[in-house]
Design an enzyme around this catalytic site. Structure first.
Site, PDB file in Angstrom:
ATOM      1  NE  ARG A  99      78.183 -15.310  56.659  1.00  0.00           N
ATOM      2  CZ  ARG A  99      77.631 -14.120  56.693  1.00  0.00           C
ATOM      3  NH1 ARG A  99      77.198 -13.529  55.603  1.00  0.00           N
ATOM      4  NH2 ARG A  99      77.514 -13.487  57.856  1.00  0.00           N
ATOM      5  CE  LYS A 134      70.676 -25.111  79.839  1.00  0.00           C
ATOM      6  NZ  LYS A 134      69.351 -24.692  80.357  1.00  0.00           N
ATOM      7  CE  LYS A 166      72.137 -28.630  86.378  1.00  0.00           C
ATOM      8  NZ  LYS A 166      71.998 -27.908  85.087  1.00  0.00           N
ATOM      9  CD  GLU A 197      69.293 -28.712  89.216  1.00  0.00           C
ATOM     10  OE1 GLU A 197      69.715 -28.047  88.252  1.00  0.00           O
ATOM     11  OE2 GLU A 197      68.806 -29.865  89.093  1.00  0.00           O
ATOM     12  CG  ASP A 218      66.341 -26.449  88.403  1.00  0.00           C
ATOM     13  OD1 ASP A 218      66.777 -25.690  87.512  1.00  0.00           O
ATOM     14  OD2 ASP A 218      65.694 -27.471  88.164  1.00  0.00           O
TER      15      ASP A 218
END
Length: 297
Positions: A99, A134, A166, A197, A218
């Site tokens: 698994r 991410k 950012k 950004e 963005d």
């Protein structure tokens, strides 16, 4: 930290989650310890392989005596019913590792397959498809390697290897693009490029004026991006982020931007359908057991 260390930590945690302190109680109840078996890693759909190094290491961590033969390589596209690897060893060991090994290779193959689709959709243009941070927690090494196996490219690995200013960073220095860039140039690592950004053309102009090495546009729509490309006029590379889908990629490729970052590559790729199919199970022959015993000193 080396890639091997990340893999070992990931696999150890995953096995601990699955086996706990008691191990595979089902296999222990059903299968004698001296039974050996063979199994094949089989694709159930068309996919791009990735994660095979981790696949092998799962079995080796469960039982160093398990033999794994890779018949395909990472980055290779395979079709349904094709066999990617064969495993042989103690049946209990194969089932204990199954698994965890599948979880990793299925997710990695999903990322590689989606990355290949993204790259194919912009083929012939200058646009490079990048990933983001991410990623599933603990799986960044595997995920980013899978992105490369699909033909896309990696953005920074983590917070430590690139300066990316950012919106929250800008807010933290008073909302000033120029001040954020000044501090980054003054205090950041000397050899790191500084990316910032922006959300509108005014910010873009300010970023270019104050020396940004790369500007991230963005959540801009196509019309805004077209105007941004005209304003930048090749003075600084432009990256598009936010709202990027496979359907939108061909349109973005025609707008003249340099990069597009897609969080979906790693956070939304579905696990591909692969299975570990047992092909044989039998008691280990007595002579084979004896041959493995160490000779007396």
């Amino acid at each position: 930290m080396q890639q091997q260390d990340y893999l070992d930590r990931l696999i150890a945690l995953a096995l601990d989650e699955d086996l706990g302190a008691a191990g595979d109680v089902t296999s222990q109840a059903l299968i004698p310890p001296d039974y050996e078996g063979s199994a094949e890693l089989v694709a159930k759909e068309q996919l791009v392989l990735a994660g095979l190094e981790a696949f092998v290491r799962v079995f080796k961590m469960v039982d160093p005596n398990v033999e794994v033969e890779l018949l395909r390589r990472d980055g290779q596209e395979i079709k349904p019913k094709m066999v990617a690897a064969r495993c042989h060893g103690r049946m209990r060991s194969l089932l204990a590792a199954e698994r965890t090994a599948l979880n990793i290779v299925q997710r990695a193959a999903g990322i590689a397959t989606l990355a290949q689709q993204a790259v194919t959709s912009v083929r012939g243009s200058k646009l490079r498809v990048l990933d983001t941070r991410k990623t599933p927690p603990g799986m960044r090494t595997v995920a980013k390697e899978a992105v490369r196996m699909g033909g896309a490219s990696n953005h920074r690995f983590g917070l430590f290897d690139g300066v990316l200013i950012k919106d929250n960073h800008i807010a933290a220095v008073g909302g000033s693009i120029s001040e954020a860039l000044r501090r980054a140039k003054l205090n950041g690592p000397r050899l790191c490029k500084v990316e910032i950004e922006v959300t509108n053309l005014k910010q873009l102009a300010e970023a270019i004026e104050h020396g940004a090495d790369v500007v991230m546009l963005d959540n801009m729509d196509d019309a805004q991006i077209r105007e941004a490309v005209k304003l930048a006029a090749g003075r600084v590379p432009l990256e598009v982020s936010g709202g990027v889908t496979l359907d939108r990629l061909p349109r973005l490729a025609k707008l003249g931007i340099d990069f597009v970052s897609m969080g979906a590559l790693t956070h939304s790729a579905r696990a591909m359908d692969l299975s570990l199919e047992i092909t044989a199970a039998a008691k280990r022959p007595a002579r084979a057991r004896q041959a493995k015993q160490p000779k007396p000193a």
